[in-house]
Scaffold this motif. Sequence first.
Motif, PDB file in Angstrom:
ATOM      1  N   ILE A   1      57.393 -15.329  48.603  1.00 29.29           N
ATOM      2  CA  ILE A   1      58.132 -14.785  47.447  1.00 29.29           C
ATOM      3  C   ILE A   1      57.105 -13.989  46.647  1.00 29.29           C
ATOM      4  O   ILE A   1      56.217 -14.569  46.017  1.00 29.29           O
ATOM      5  N   LEU A   2      57.240 -12.662  46.694  1.00 24.79           N
ATOM      6  CA  LEU A   2      56.222 -11.812  46.073  1.00 24.79           C
ATOM      7  C   LEU A   2      56.738 -11.149  44.804  1.00 24.79           C
ATOM      8  O   LEU A   2      57.910 -10.756  44.716  1.00 24.79           O
ATOM      9  N   CYS A   3      55.856 -11.058  43.819  1.00 28.92           N
ATOM     10  CA  CYS A   3      56.080 -10.149  42.710  1.00 28.92           C
ATOM     11  C   CYS A   3      54.810  -9.299  42.617  1.00 28.92           C
ATOM     12  O   CYS A   3      53.831  -9.567  43.324  1.00 28.92           O
ATOM     13  N   TYR A   4      54.837  -8.267  41.802  1.00 26.13           N
ATOM     14  CA  TYR A   4      53.722  -7.312  41.821  1.00 26.13           C
ATOM     15  C   TYR A   4      53.252  -7.004  40.406  1.00 26.13           C
ATOM     16  O   TYR A   4      54.059  -6.819  39.488  1.00 26.13           O
ATOM     17  N   LEU A   5      51.929  -6.948  40.278  1.00 24.90           N
ATOM     18  CA  LEU A   5      51.291  -6.540  39.021  1.00 24.90           C
ATOM     19  C   LEU A   5      50.843  -5.089  39.168  1.00 24.90           C
ATOM     20  O   LEU A   5      50.219  -4.729  40.157  1.00 24.90           O
ATOM     21  N   ILE A   6      51.191  -4.262  38.174  1.00 21.97           N
ATOM     22  CA  ILE A   6      50.727  -2.864  38.152  1.00 21.97           C
ATOM     23  C   ILE A   6      49.840  -2.697  36.932  1.00 21.97           C
ATOM     24  O   ILE A   6      50.290  -2.910  35.800  1.00 21.97           O
ATOM     25  N   GLU A   7      48.582  -2.334  37.164  1.00 21.04           N
ATOM     26  CA  GLU A   7      47.681  -2.035  36.045  1.00 21.04           C
ATOM     27  C   GLU A   7      47.586  -0.514  35.917  1.00 21.04           C
ATOM     28  O   GLU A   7      47.171   0.176  36.852  1.00 21.04           O
ATOM     29  N   HIS A   8      48.018  -0.017  34.778  1.00 19.79           N
ATOM     30  CA  HIS A   8      48.229   1.407  34.546  1.00 19.79           C
ATOM     31  C   HIS A   8      47.599   1.727  33.183  1.00 19.79           C
ATOM     32  O   HIS A   8      47.529   0.835  32.321  1.00 19.79           O
ATOM     33  N   PRO A   9      47.140   2.960  32.963  1.00 28.08           N
ATOM     34  CA  PRO A   9      46.544   3.263  31.655  1.00 28.08           C
ATOM     35  C   PRO A   9      47.432   2.918  30.457  1.00 28.08           C
ATOM     36  O   PRO A   9      46.927   2.643  29.368  1.00 28.08           O
ATOM     37  N   GLU A  10      48.759   2.891  30.634  1.00 23.03           N
ATOM     38  CA  GLU A  10      49.655   2.557  29.516  1.00 23.03           C
ATOM     39  C   GLU A  10      49.926   1.057  29.395  1.00 23.03           C
ATOM     40  O   GLU A  10      50.693   0.637  28.523  1.00 23.03           O
ATOM     41  N   GLY A  11      49.336   0.248  30.273  1.00 24.99           N
ATOM     42  CA  GLY A  11      49.499  -1.199  30.139  1.00 24.99           C
ATOM     43  C   GLY A  11      49.584  -1.901  31.476  1.00 24.99           C
ATOM     44  O   GLY A  11      49.433  -1.282  32.529  1.00 24.99           O
ATOM     45  N   ARG A  12      49.833  -3.203  31.377  1.00 30.06           N
ATOM     46  CA  ARG A  12      50.033  -4.007  32.584  1.00 30.06           C
ATOM     47  C   ARG A  12      51.528  -4.272  32.728  1.00 30.06           C
ATOM     48  O   ARG A  12      52.176  -4.740  31.784  1.00 30.06           O
ATOM     49  N   PHE A  13      52.041  -3.991  33.910  1.00 27.55           N
ATOM     50  CA  PHE A  13      53.469  -4.145  34.175  1.00 27.55           C
ATOM     51  C   PHE A  13      53.659  -5.120  35.328  1.00 27.55           C
ATOM     52  O   PHE A  13      52.887  -5.108  36.284  1.00 27.55           O
ATOM     53  N   MET A  14      54.684  -5.945  35.227  1.00 29.30           N
ATOM     54  CA  MET A  14      55.074  -6.796  36.355  1.00 29.30           C
ATOM     55  C   MET A  14      56.349  -6.239  36.956  1.00 29.30           C
ATOM     56  O   MET A  14      57.226  -5.764  36.231  1.00 29.30           O
ATOM     57  N   VAL A  15      56.462  -6.310  38.278  1.00 31.66           N
ATOM     58  CA  VAL A  15      57.750  -6.078  38.924  1.00 31.66           C
ATOM     59  C   VAL A  15      58.220  -7.433  39.440  1.00 31.66           C
ATOM     60  O   VAL A  15      57.593  -8.021  40.321  1.00 31.66           O
ATOM     61  N   ASP A  16      59.275  -7.938  38.834  1.00 37.58           N
ATOM     62  CA  ASP A  16      59.839  -9.269  39.113  1.00 37.58           C
ATOM     63  C   ASP A  16      58.850 -10.372  38.715  1.00 37.58           C
ATOM     64  O   ASP A  16      57.706 -10.100  38.343  1.00 37.58           O
ATOM     65  N   THR A  17      59.339 -11.616  38.810  1.00 40.00           N
ATOM     66  CA  THR A  17      58.533 -12.740  38.303  1.00 40.00           C
ATOM     67  C   THR A  17      58.439 -13.898  39.294  1.00 40.00           C
ATOM     68  O   THR A  17      57.945 -14.973  38.949  1.00 40.00           O
ATOM     69  N   GLY A  18      58.951 -13.704  40.524  1.00 42.69           N
ATOM     70  CA  GLY A  18      58.908 -14.784  41.514  1.00 42.69           C
ATOM     71  C   GLY A  18      59.850 -15.926  41.169  1.00 42.69           C
ATOM     72  O   GLY A  18      60.772 -15.769  40.358  1.00 42.69           O
ATOM     73  N   ASP A  19      59.609 -17.056  41.804  1.00 42.14           N
ATOM     74  CA  ASP A  19      60.483 -18.209  41.563  1.00 42.14           C
ATOM     75  C   ASP A  19      59.715 -19.278  40.782  1.00 42.14           C
ATOM     76  O   ASP A  19      58.511 -19.156  40.556  1.00 42.14           O
ATOM     77  N   THR A  20      60.430 -20.306  40.371  1.00 35.87           N
ATOM     78  CA  THR A  20      59.825 -21.394  39.600  1.00 35.87           C
ATOM     79  C   THR A  20      59.726 -22.657  40.442  1.00 35.87           C
ATOM     80  O   THR A  20      60.570 -22.906  41.304  1.00 35.87           O
ATOM     81  N   TRP A  21      58.713 -23.478  40.171  1.00 32.89           N
ATOM     82  CA  TRP A  21      58.546 -24.746  40.905  1.00 32.89           C
ATOM     83  C   TRP A  21      59.768 -25.643  40.730  1.00 32.89           C
ATOM     84  O   TRP A  21      60.073 -26.452  41.593  1.00 32.89           O
ATOM     85  N   ARG A  22      60.489 -25.462  39.621  1.00 33.32           N
ATOM     86  CA  ARG A  22      61.653 -26.336  39.381  1.00 33.32           C
ATOM     87  C   ARG A  22      62.702 -26.190  40.479  1.00 33.32           C
ATOM     88  O   ARG A  22      63.392 -27.145  40.803  1.00 33.32           O
TER      89      ARG A  22
END
Length: 280
Positions: free
Chosen positions: A46-67
Amino acid sequence: MIKVTAIQTGTVTIKSAQAAGREGRSAVQRKIDMLKDTTWTDPLPILCYLIEHPEGRFMVDTGDTWRNSVPGYLPRWNPFYTREVLVKVAPHEEVGERLRDLGIDSARDITAVLMTHMHHDHAGGIHNFPHARFIVPRQNWKVARSLAGMVQGNLPQRWPSWLKPELIEPLASSVGPFETSYPVTTDGRIVMVPTPGHAKGHMSVIVRDTEVSYFITGDATYDEKNLRADLVDGVTYDPDVSKRSQALIRKYAASHPTIILPAHDFHAAARLAAEQVYAT
Ligand SMILES: [Zn+2]
């Protein structure tokens, strides 16, 4: 300088008929095939992605939770959860912990979270980002909160009460073969494009760096192999709509060197590390 990082939050095991439905089967037939199927995939990341860009840090999706790994936590009334899916996320595998390992505080350091769609294995980690902007396709938000959406893998009853996303719609601004898009950054290097089929209103994220594009597909395709073979999953509400979205992704990748980054692809992280573009 833009950097994209794959972040794995545990695994999900699904029926083979969900991973790829049989050609020619309708949306309804694919659901029946999934229920009847007795074979399972290997545990998929289950993948989500971090994008580090000059305008900030962005996430694409958040994955799942242990719950969602805890027996009985997913709603028992829904056969999708009791018969069709096995989530395995350990507490330290949630996105917040993963980001902490990278020296990033998920509560403070993320500018915005871009949601491809609201299925549980993409929205399960939302609580890790209490101060971020959330950007969600309006049409998917609406569906995900409905009864039909709850049957189809969304858990609106579990979303944090503070979640008030910016609901967006694609604008008349083309990106490659996509006639509409939604710009996330002012430099236009991070854009969302409509890729419906897996879910209504589903959107993908394209990161357009100087040399290469990163196509973060969400679940528009589960992996590059399915994209190449034009195989559509069992979840789709219309196989033709899914195929149209996949054709546009391939068309984009044919005209720009592109690394394909789905949410459940065994090889996505390795392709990203090797900067391996889609070969057409
Ligand atoms: Zn999904």
